[in-house]
Design a protein around this motif. Structure first.
Motif, PDB file in Angstrom:
ATOM      1  N   ILE A  34     -27.048 -32.055  56.102  1.00  0.00           N
ATOM      2  CA  ILE A  34     -28.518 -31.986  56.084  1.00  0.00           C
ATOM      3  C   ILE A  34     -28.932 -30.594  55.620  1.00  0.00           C
ATOM      4  N   ASP A  35     -30.164 -30.505  55.162  1.00  0.00           N
ATOM      5  CA  ASP A  35     -30.695 -29.215  54.714  1.00  0.00           C
ATOM      6  C   ASP A  35     -31.309 -28.521  55.939  1.00  0.00           C
ATOM      7  N   GLU A  36     -30.474 -27.730  56.637  1.00  0.00           N
ATOM      8  CA  GLU A  36     -30.909 -27.156  57.923  1.00  0.00           C
ATOM      9  C   GLU A  36     -32.095 -26.205  57.749  1.00  0.00           C
ATOM     10  N   ALA A  37     -32.111 -25.467  56.636  1.00  0.00           N
ATOM     11  CA  ALA A  37     -33.213 -24.512  56.416  1.00  0.00           C
ATOM     12  C   ALA A  37     -34.538 -25.269  56.268  1.00  0.00           C
ATOM     13  N   ARG A  38     -34.477 -26.418  55.594  1.00  0.00           N
ATOM     14  CA  ARG A  38     -35.694 -27.220  55.402  1.00  0.00           C
ATOM     15  C   ARG A  38     -36.163 -27.789  56.743  1.00  0.00           C
ATOM     16  N   PHE A  39     -35.206 -28.258  57.541  1.00  0.00           N
ATOM     17  CA  PHE A  39     -35.582 -28.755  58.870  1.00  0.00           C
ATOM     18  C   PHE A  39     -36.181 -27.626  59.705  1.00  0.00           C
ATOM     19  N   LEU A  40     -35.582 -26.434  59.606  1.00  0.00           N
ATOM     20  CA  LEU A  40     -36.111 -25.313  60.395  1.00  0.00           C
ATOM     21  C   LEU A  40     -37.571 -25.069  60.038  1.00  0.00           C
ATOM     22  N   SER A  41     -37.901 -25.075  58.753  1.00  0.00           N
ATOM     23  CA  SER A  41     -39.319 -24.816  58.454  1.00  0.00           C
ATOM     24  C   SER A  41     -40.203 -25.946  58.965  1.00  0.00           C
ATOM     25  N   GLY A  42     -39.668 -27.183  59.025  1.00  0.00           N
ATOM     26  CA  GLY A  42     -40.422 -28.282  59.643  1.00  0.00           C
ATOM     27  C   GLY A  42     -40.694 -28.005  61.127  1.00  0.00           C
ATOM     28  N   TYR A  43     -39.673 -27.550  61.836  1.00  0.00           N
ATOM     29  CA  TYR A  43     -39.841 -27.234  63.269  1.00  0.00           C
ATOM     30  C   TYR A  43     -40.905 -26.154  63.458  1.00  0.00           C
ATOM     31  N   LEU A  44     -40.860 -25.130  62.588  1.00  0.00           N
ATOM     32  CA  LEU A  44     -41.807 -24.028  62.757  1.00  0.00           C
ATOM     33  C   LEU A  44     -43.242 -24.508  62.502  1.00  0.00           C
ATOM     34  N   SER A  45     -43.409 -25.407  61.517  1.00  0.00           N
ATOM     35  CA  SER A  45     -44.761 -25.951  61.255  1.00  0.00           C
ATOM     36  C   SER A  45     -45.242 -26.753  62.455  1.00  0.00           C
ATOM     37  N   GLU A  46     -44.364 -27.608  62.989  1.00  0.00           N
ATOM     38  CA  GLU A  46     -44.813 -28.469  64.092  1.00  0.00           C
ATOM     39  C   GLU A  46     -45.111 -27.650  65.355  1.00  0.00           C
ATOM     40  N   LEU A  47     -44.364 -26.551  65.532  1.00  0.00           N
ATOM     41  CA  LEU A  47     -44.657 -25.665  66.675  1.00  0.00           C
ATOM     42  C   LEU A  47     -46.081 -25.109  66.570  1.00  0.00           C
ATOM     43  N   ARG A  48     -46.462 -24.713  65.350  1.00  0.00           N
ATOM     44  CA  ARG A  48     -47.821 -24.170  65.164  1.00  0.00           C
ATOM     45  C   ARG A  48     -48.859 -25.230  65.512  1.00  0.00           C
ATOM     46  N   HIS A  49     -48.594 -26.482  65.147  1.00  0.00           N
ATOM     47  CA  HIS A  49     -49.518 -27.577  65.466  1.00  0.00           C
ATOM     48  C   HIS A  49     -49.722 -27.654  66.984  1.00  0.00           C
ATOM     49  N   PRO A 289     -35.529 -38.899  60.882  1.00  0.00           N
ATOM     50  CA  PRO A 289     -35.569 -37.459  60.588  1.00  0.00           C
ATOM     51  C   PRO A 289     -36.169 -37.151  59.212  1.00  0.00           C
ATOM     52  N   GLU A 290     -35.800 -37.953  58.213  1.00  0.00           N
ATOM     53  CA  GLU A 290     -36.292 -37.656  56.858  1.00  0.00           C
ATOM     54  C   GLU A 290     -37.787 -37.960  56.740  1.00  0.00           C
ATOM     55  N   ASP A 291     -38.244 -39.070  57.349  1.00  0.00           N
ATOM     56  CA  ASP A 291     -39.682 -39.393  57.297  1.00  0.00           C
ATOM     57  C   ASP A 291     -40.485 -38.346  58.069  1.00  0.00           C
ATOM     58  N   TRP A 292     -39.904 -37.908  59.199  1.00  0.00           N
ATOM     59  CA  TRP A 292     -40.572 -36.857  59.990  1.00  0.00           C
ATOM     60  C   TRP A 292     -40.756 -35.606  59.128  1.00  0.00           C
ATOM     61  N   LEU A 293     -39.650 -35.224  58.420  1.00  0.00           N
ATOM     62  CA  LEU A 293     -39.686 -33.997  57.614  1.00  0.00           C
ATOM     63  C   LEU A 293     -40.717 -34.121  56.488  1.00  0.00           C
ATOM     64  N   THR A 294     -40.738 -35.280  55.852  1.00  0.00           N
ATOM     65  CA  THR A 294     -41.695 -35.483  54.745  1.00  0.00           C
ATOM     66  C   THR A 294     -43.126 -35.330  55.257  1.00  0.00           C
ATOM     67  N   GLN A 295     -43.393 -35.937  56.429  1.00  0.00           N
ATOM     68  CA  GLN A 295     -44.780 -35.840  56.943  1.00  0.00           C
ATOM     69  C   GLN A 295     -45.118 -34.417  57.401  1.00  0.00           C
ATOM     70  N   VAL A 296     -44.163 -33.741  58.050  1.00  0.00           N
ATOM     71  CA  VAL A 296     -44.443 -32.358  58.486  1.00  0.00           C
ATOM     72  C   VAL A 296     -44.777 -31.498  57.272  1.00  0.00           C
ATOM     73  N   GLU A 297     -44.014 -31.690  56.197  1.00  0.00           N
ATOM     74  CA  GLU A 297     -44.250 -30.855  55.016  1.00  0.00           C
ATOM     75  C   GLU A 297     -45.617 -31.153  54.399  1.00  0.00           C
ATOM     76  N   ALA A 298     -46.079 -32.390  54.544  1.00  0.00           N
ATOM     77  CA  ALA A 298     -47.378 -32.750  53.950  1.00  0.00           C
ATOM     78  C   ALA A 298     -48.541 -32.415  54.887  1.00  0.00           C
ATOM     79  N   GLN A 299     -48.327 -32.630  56.208  1.00  0.00           N
ATOM     80  CA  GLN A 299     -49.476 -32.551  57.135  1.00  0.00           C
ATOM     81  C   GLN A 299     -49.352 -31.476  58.216  1.00  0.00           C
ATOM     82  N   GLY A 300     -48.192 -30.809  58.295  1.00  0.00           N
ATOM     83  CA  GLY A 300     -48.030 -29.762  59.326  1.00  0.00           C
ATOM     84  C   GLY A 300     -47.590 -30.312  60.666  1.00  0.00           C
ATOM     85  N   HIS A 301     -47.449 -31.635  60.764  1.00  0.00           N
ATOM     86  CA  HIS A 301     -46.895 -32.230  61.985  1.00  0.00           C
ATOM     87  C   HIS A 301     -46.279 -33.578  61.624  1.00  0.00           C
ATOM     88  N   GLY A 302     -45.338 -34.038  62.467  1.00  0.00           N
ATOM     89  CA  GLY A 302     -44.704 -35.336  62.200  1.00  0.00           C
ATOM     90  C   GLY A 302     -45.110 -36.373  63.222  1.00  0.00           C
TER      91      GLY A 302
END
Ligand SMILES: C[S@@+](CC[C@H](N)C(=O)[O-])C[C@H]1O[C@@H](n2cnc3c(N)ncnc32)[C@H](O)[C@@H]1O
Ligand code: SF4
Length: 382
Positions: A34-49, A289-302
């Motif tokens: 998996i692309d761990e760096a990409r997931f990490l930025s997803g986690y950081l976005s969702e934390l801000r939400h 996980p992949e759908d969650w990541l796609t939505q976080v990247e688009a909307q800032g939360h999954g």
């Protein structure tokens, strides 16, 4: 919501090396990596939400659960912890737990997790002999698990491990010997789960076909009662149906759920309870996980769902969770949440049957009550 109530952050890592045939948690195997760096930025976005929705809280507990969060690099865990501290105040004595599988590869990372800020490790040992581990589809041997436990005890202030009992072919004597050994290795906390046959798992298919024979209800109840007696004698009494601790070492994170406090939940398939303008909300994120990541990247939360709970729902959830605890529930709080008084004649009858006990405004399930907890909850919620 009062800012001095406990507040937790749950971080779900939805990946495992292999899927255990009994498990229905939101965990996935990705052989291609998996692309761990990409997931990490997803986690950081969702934390801000969540930080925007739960401002001014002090985080008293953080829990990296899974899946297998010990497949996450210490660097990723550290970046998530730094971001939590950047979004909220974190209590000086916050409990910061990581769930780990006890393979030797994962144990190599323990020192790194400690440096990252993890102060409690929960290790999935599951069984103490290789034959049982193989039957459970585990990726580690018993020796590997014990070596990982030793490393964990050296690296972390607090260590728990999990075992599963009432396994295929297991007799009461087998469990007595295994638990007696486990209590010698125990640090300050043990989670002892009775094997549950979860719908849709390979174990459920084998169970339905008759090729997986597990102890029946009576045998499993005997194992449960033996578990209570042995742990109590060893100084790790049950504070919850499946959880045992030396007094003072109870998992603060799990107590947040069972006592009905708020928590944020980030990552695919995480749950959260956040109180906004006086209303508790039930929040869940997308499980894939992949759908969650796609939505976080688009909307800032999954988020997949985000619903207000009405007072009756909140009261029922509190009843369901708190009755699992040895300390039980606060009747006054339950009545305030539901807006109605409990039927005292029903309470008297359940007490007369030896299923509940009362102490001032507290109500708890007795040991007999815990054996029929689902029935008890239904009766109390009616
Ligand atoms: C979801 S796992 C995560 C931890 C880690 N991946 C592991 O397996 O050790 C958390 C715990 O749930 C328990 N568990 C999972 N499925 C279970 C089942 N069907 N019956 C009983 N316990 C179960 C196991 O003891 C496991 O340690
Ligand atoms: S029990 Fe743990 S390792 Fe096994 S599939 Fe479930 S989460 Fe993964």
């Amino acid at each position: 919501m009062s800012s001095d109530e406990p507040f937790g952050v749950y971080v779900h890592w939805p990946f495992c090396k292999a899927k255990c045939p009994y498990c229905d948690f939101n965990s996935h195997v990705r052989h291609g990596g998996i692309d761990e760096a990409r997931f990490l930025s997803g986690y950081l976005s969702e934390l801000r939400h969540f930080a925007v929705r739960a401002p001014g809280r002090t985080v008293t507990s953080i829990f990296f659960g899974g899946g297998t969060p010990s497949l996450m690099s210490p660097h990723t865990a550290e970046a998530i912890l730094d971001a939590i501290a950047g979004n909220w105040a974190v209590a000086d004595d916050a409990e910061i737990t990581l769930e780990a599988n006890p393979t030797s590869v994962e144990a190599e990372n323990f020192a790194g997790y400690r440096v990252a800020g993890i102060n409690r490790l929960s290790l999935g040992v599951q069984a103490l002999d290789d034959q049982s581990l193989k039957a459970l589809g585990r990726q580690h041997t018993a020796d590997e698990a014990l070596a990982a436990l030793d490393l964990a005890k050296n690296a972390f202030e607090r260590v728990s491990f999990d075992l599963i009992y009432a396994r295929e072919g297991q007799l009461l004597d087998d469990w007595e010997q295994e638990l007696t050994r486990a209590l010698v290795y125990a640090a300050d906390h043990l989670s002892l789960y009775q094997l549950t046959i979860e719908e849709g798992t390979p174990f459920a298919a084998r169970h339905a076909a008759g090729s997986l024979r597990i102890p029946d209800g009576d045998a499993a109840s005997e194992m449960y009662l033996l578990t209570q007696a042995l742990c109590e004698k060893a100084g790790l009494p049950a504070y919850e149906v499946s959880n045992h601790a030396r007094p003072g070492s109870e998992s603060r994170h799990n107590l947040i759920y069972w006592r009905g406090h708020d928590y944020a939940g980030i990552g695919a398939g995480a749950h959260a309870r956040i109180t906004e303008t006086g209303t508790k909300r039930a929040i869940a994120t997308i499980k894939s996980p992949e759908d969650w990541l796609t939505q976080v990247e688009a909307q800032g939360h999954g988020l997949q769902s985000d619903d207000p709970l009405d007072p009756q729902d909140v009261a029922e959830e509190y009843l369901l969770m708190a009755l699992r605890l040895a300390e039980g529930l606060d009747l006054a709080r339950l009545e305030a949440l539901s807006g109605r008084a409990m039927d005292t004649s029903r309470l008297d009858a359940l007490e007369g049957d030896g299923l509940i006990a009362r102490n001032g405004t507290r109500l708890m399930a007795t040991q007999s009550g815990r054996l029929v907890l689902e029935r008890l909850i239904l009766e109390l919620a009616a």
